[in-house]
Design an enzyme around this catalytic site. Structure first.
Site, PDB file in Angstrom:
ATOM      1  N   PHE A 191      28.959  -3.829 -20.721  1.00  0.00           N
ATOM      2  CA  PHE A 191      28.867  -4.295 -19.514  1.00  0.00           C
ATOM      3  C   PHE A 191      28.618  -5.885 -19.940  1.00  0.00           C
ATOM      4  CE2 PHE A 191      28.973  -6.342 -15.597  1.00  0.00           C
ATOM      5  CZ  PHE A 191      30.469  -6.229 -15.025  1.00  0.00           C
ATOM      6  N   VAL A 192      29.976  -7.386 -19.582  1.00  0.00           N
ATOM      7  CA  VAL A 192      29.379  -8.482 -20.100  1.00  0.00           C
ATOM      8  C   VAL A 192      29.299  -9.837 -18.548  1.00  0.00           C
ATOM      9  CG1 VAL A 192      30.233  -8.613 -22.620  1.00  0.00           C
ATOM     10  CG2 VAL A 192      32.072  -8.638 -20.158  1.00  0.00           C
ATOM     11  N   ARG A 207      27.911 -15.959 -13.083  1.00  0.00           N
ATOM     12  CA  ARG A 207      29.382 -16.900 -13.444  1.00  0.00           C
ATOM     13  C   ARG A 207      28.755 -18.349 -14.314  1.00  0.00           C
ATOM     14  NH1 ARG A 207      33.267 -13.574 -10.630  1.00  0.00           N
ATOM     15  NH2 ARG A 207      32.723 -12.464  -9.077  1.00  0.00           N
ATOM     16  N   ASP A 235      40.045 -13.650 -17.018  1.00  0.00           N
ATOM     17  CA  ASP A 235      38.862 -13.287 -17.637  1.00  0.00           C
ATOM     18  C   ASP A 235      38.440 -12.853 -18.986  1.00  0.00           C
ATOM     19  OD1 ASP A 235      38.629 -11.495 -15.610  1.00  0.00           O
ATOM     20  OD2 ASP A 235      36.665 -12.006 -15.451  1.00  0.00           O
ATOM     21  N   ASP A 245      31.087 -11.934 -13.590  1.00  0.00           N
ATOM     22  CA  ASP A 245      29.925 -11.619 -13.011  1.00  0.00           C
ATOM     23  C   ASP A 245      29.057 -10.333 -13.283  1.00  0.00           C
ATOM     24  OD1 ASP A 245      31.731 -10.287 -11.737  1.00  0.00           O
ATOM     25  OD2 ASP A 245      30.278  -9.966  -9.925  1.00  0.00           O
ATOM     26  N   GLY A 254      36.937 -14.328 -11.763  1.00  0.00           N
ATOM     27  CA  GLY A 254      36.580 -14.551 -13.013  1.00  0.00           C
ATOM     28  C   GLY A 254      36.813 -15.725 -13.665  1.00  0.00           C
ATOM     29  N   LYS A 278      38.586  -5.711 -24.005  1.00  0.00           N
ATOM     30  CA  LYS A 278      37.856  -5.452 -23.967  1.00  0.00           C
ATOM     31  C   LYS A 278      37.309  -3.695 -25.080  1.00  0.00           C
ATOM     32  CE  LYS A 278      34.322  -5.072 -20.558  1.00  0.00           C
ATOM     33  NZ  LYS A 278      33.297  -3.948 -19.672  1.00  0.00           N
ATOM     34  N   ASP A 297      39.871  -4.999 -19.334  1.00  0.00           N
ATOM     35  CA  ASP A 297      39.289  -3.773 -19.258  1.00  0.00           C
ATOM     36  C   ASP A 297      40.268  -3.361 -19.819  1.00  0.00           C
ATOM     37  OD1 ASP A 297      37.023  -2.583 -20.059  1.00  0.00           O
ATOM     38  OD2 ASP A 297      36.779  -2.651 -17.335  1.00  0.00           O
TER      39      ASP A 297
HETATM   40  P1  IMP Z   1      40.775  -4.085 -15.349  1.00  0.00           P
HETATM   41  O1  IMP Z   1      41.089  -3.997 -13.963  1.00  0.00           O
HETATM   42  O2  IMP Z   1      40.009  -2.378 -15.412  1.00  0.00           O
HETATM   43  O3  IMP Z   1      40.954  -4.502 -16.668  1.00  0.00           O
HETATM   44  O4  IMP Z   1      39.345  -5.120 -14.996  1.00  0.00           O
HETATM   45  C1  IMP Z   1      39.661  -6.544 -14.501  1.00  0.00           C
HETATM   46  C2  IMP Z   1      38.602  -7.061 -13.678  1.00  0.00           C
HETATM   47  O5  IMP Z   1      37.489  -6.010 -14.224  1.00  0.00           O
HETATM   48  C3  IMP Z   1      38.215  -8.223 -14.326  1.00  0.00           C
HETATM   49  O6  IMP Z   1      39.398  -9.501 -13.801  1.00  0.00           O
HETATM   50  C4  IMP Z   1      36.969  -8.709 -14.112  1.00  0.00           C
HETATM   51  O7  IMP Z   1      36.297  -8.426 -12.839  1.00  0.00           O
HETATM   52  C5  IMP Z   1      36.629  -7.147 -13.875  1.00  0.00           C
HETATM   53  N1  IMP Z   1      35.638  -5.994 -14.945  1.00  0.00           N
HETATM   54  C6  IMP Z   1      35.439  -5.938 -15.978  1.00  0.00           C
HETATM   55  N2  IMP Z   1      35.121  -5.875 -16.824  1.00  0.00           N
HETATM   56  C7  IMP Z   1      33.957  -6.563 -17.300  1.00  0.00           C
HETATM   57  C8  IMP Z   1      32.734  -6.549 -17.642  1.00  0.00           C
HETATM   58  O8  IMP Z   1      32.302  -6.404 -18.304  1.00  0.00           O
HETATM   59  N3  IMP Z   1      31.976  -7.679 -16.989  1.00  0.00           N
HETATM   60  C9  IMP Z   1      32.116  -8.115 -15.564  1.00  0.00           C
HETATM   61  N4  IMP Z   1      33.027  -7.932 -15.133  1.00  0.00           N
HETATM   62  C10 IMP Z   1      34.986  -6.919 -15.628  1.00  0.00           C
HETATM   63 MG    MG Z   2      37.793 -10.446 -12.150  1.00  0.00          MG
END
Ligand code: IMP
Ligand code: MG
Length: 184
Positions: free
Chosen positions: A146-147, A159, A94, A153, A38, A125, A97
């Site tokens: 969801f972006v 992407r 990127d 992606d 990402g 987010k 979340d």
């Molecule tokens: P986290 O571990 O929950 O912080 O998620 C991180 C990973 O989830 C990011 O590096 C993205 O690959 C994916 N991700 C989280 N939210 C989104 C979204 O809205 N769109 C696309 N990928 C996301």
């Molecule tokens: Mg990622």
């Protein structure tokens, strides 16, 4: 798809981050490590805005459960990473979340004994975080949607979009790269 941030807004955000990084490291050599996949678009744009002695590397983090944002076991592959022992490291992703990816990658990288390690995300987010730590640098706070685009992606699609867009509810069950097989 609803556009949330234009190409110009993203460029300004990346430039703002580059200035913050420049001020923080004040000419000291820096190793930037992007989390695949990402961060590739951000990484390419960000490093060209930086005026510091710079090394660039990547690390792969992927969830065992694949494309969703639900939590699976995280697999971290650091074979492609440069030596970070005793170096100042900035980890770049990127989006922040739940926060688990960044926290786990930082923990794994600490084992390699960098001099310092900080983190940067382009998007954070709102209201989703399940971890205590916040990234050191944040480009934009965005709503809990969801972006896609600018590296992000959905099922490996979108992407390459130069802007950031939120998928609509009805787009979320489509399989965007399946062509005529259509929604499923
Ligand atoms: P986290 O571990 O929950 O912080 O998620 C991180 C990973 O989830 C990011 O590096 C993205 O690959 C994916 N991700 C989280 N939210 C989104 C979204 O809205 N769109 C696309 N990928 C996301
Ligand atoms: Mg990622």
């Amino acid at each position: 798809m609803k556009r949330l941030l234009t190409e110009d807004q993203l460029r300004e955000g990346v430039q703002r981050l580059a200035h913050e990084i420049g001020d923080s490291y004040a000419g000291r050599p820096l190793t930037i490590v992007g989390i695949l996949t990402g961060s590739v678009v951000l990484l390419a744009d960000l490093i060209r805005e930086l005026n510091l002695p710079l090394r660039v590397g990547v690390v792969q983090a992927r969830s065992y459960h694949g494309a969703t944002t639900e939590r699976g076991e995280l697999i971290i592959n650091s074979d492609l990473m440069p030596d970070i022992k005793d170096r100042d490291v900035l980890l770049v992703d990127d989006i922040f979340d739940t926060g688990h990816t960044l926290v786990e990658v930082v923990a794994k990288m600490r084992e390699l004994q960098p001099r310092s390690i900080r983190s940067l995300v382009l998007f954070r987010k709102e209201g989703r975080q399940q971890v205590k730590h916040d990234p050191d640098f944040v480009g934009f706070s965005i709503p809990d949607k969801f972006v896609v685009g600018y590296g992000l992606d959905y099922e490996d699609a979108y992407r390459h979009l130069p802007y950031l867009a939120a998928l609509e509810e009805n787009e979320i069950n489509d399989h965007p790269l399946d062509g005529e097989r259509g929604a499923g």
